[in-house]
Design a protein around this motif. Sequence first.
Motif: not given
Length: 493
Positions: A331-334, A338-344, A350-356, A393-399
């Motif tokens: 729901d956020q900018d892919f 990615a830029k915040e992982i690889y280039s900066e 605004q993280p993308l995330f996965y829930a299992c 980030y836990f609070n961000v994920l829960c919301k």
Amino acid sequence: MDKKQKILVIGAGFAGLSAAAILAKEGYEVTVIEKNEMAGGRARTWEKDGFTFDMGPSWYWMPDVFENFYQLFNHTTSDFYELKRLSPSYRIYFGKADTLDVPATTTALYELFENLEPGSSKNLTSFLKQAKYKYDVGMNEYVFKPSHSVIEYFDPRLAISGIKLQLLGNMRKHVHQLFKNEKLRKLLEFPVLFLGATPQNTPALYSLMNYADLILGTWYPMGGMHKIVSAMQTIAEKQGVKFIFNTEVSKIKVTDKTAEEVLTNQGNFKADFIIGNADYHHIDQQLLEKPYRNYSEEYWNKRTMAPSCLLFYIGLDKKLDNVLHHNLFFDQDFDQHAKEIYSEAQWPSQPLFYACCPSVTDASVAPEGCENLFFLIPLAPGLTDSEAEREKYFNVLCKRFADLTGNNIKDNILFKRSYAMDDFVSDYHAYKGNAYGLANTLKQTAFLKPSIKSIVTNFLYTGQLTVPGPGVPPAIISGQVVAKETIKKLNKS
């Protein structure tokens, strides 16, 4: 040849288990030394109050790789666990009340594409046909090469295949040429994230992952992913492999390019041959003295690492609504994430995330009326880790989870455990706290990866930082490759 030569495997991850079992089957005396309390490497389990969590891999793709390994020992998958195909395979959340369920049947898949982009089924047929070719060639020929040099790829038949495999193109261009709908593009670009790089930097070869995803399907071993570890350990022990746990290697003693002894916190071990399945960088830079290192620290600093991640293992005292076993939150900018992982490299804005939520499929992993849930955020490796950052980030994920799925979990948490960079370093000596090894970029593919060969004559590397790459199936294959190379070396000696 003396078939009772002693082989020592450092690390009981999937590659180490694979290599150990095969070598013991061939008659060698094999011992596996493992730092942690159980086998599996990153695929360890954690149990608490009736909950069982898979701490690492949670996706079961490429079931043929597992089956082929078991068959080497006259077993089949069903000898060890019940394998269930998930239907739908997983759900992608693009926003509130805006989801896409990935179907488990080809008919439903084509209907999905046509509904989102009329006329796209023709391109989907072409895309999947190419992906199948890449999978068949890649998984049957390319991945089993030891990649000692480019010469291995000079076979004319493979050279022609290489062109067809689109080694020089990238996934972003490949997908965007064929499909215009943004949801379909994200669906098709998602699987390469398992390879640790952006679609722009991942060779188009890896659309083979789409074939694995959309056609071969997403599966789950009932009881949890650790059932694979148990199966492989059982096979290894039946071949005569000895496991020594809670034993950390501190040094590999080498004389005249020959490893003579492995020093640990539980005593020293001599061996005729050693296989390194621990973190490659850790072995190369910490366990071996400088003259016997394959690479410099500068070399390692220039590698593009796959992401690390922030994980939360959560026990809930209620059942969840409107979630599947696997859930992706796009729901956020892919591209921004990615830029915040690889280039900066930075903690994501605004993280993308996965829930299992495996208890949706498997009641055995949580008490009755409860839910087993874990969250994952991909992160740049090497970030500064802290409890305050984790909690933020836990609070961000829960919301976000509550907003998008309608499940407010804050008041139903029995316990939670976080796991991030510092834990990957502490538990696995993971370079820069990476979770998935080395990114499969074009410059880090095949013979351009860190070599399985060592300056030390009776030592080889295996695992996710060398060929064929990250992921559970590639790690199992890596063990098979190094076992074959070990036998070659010992037959010459």
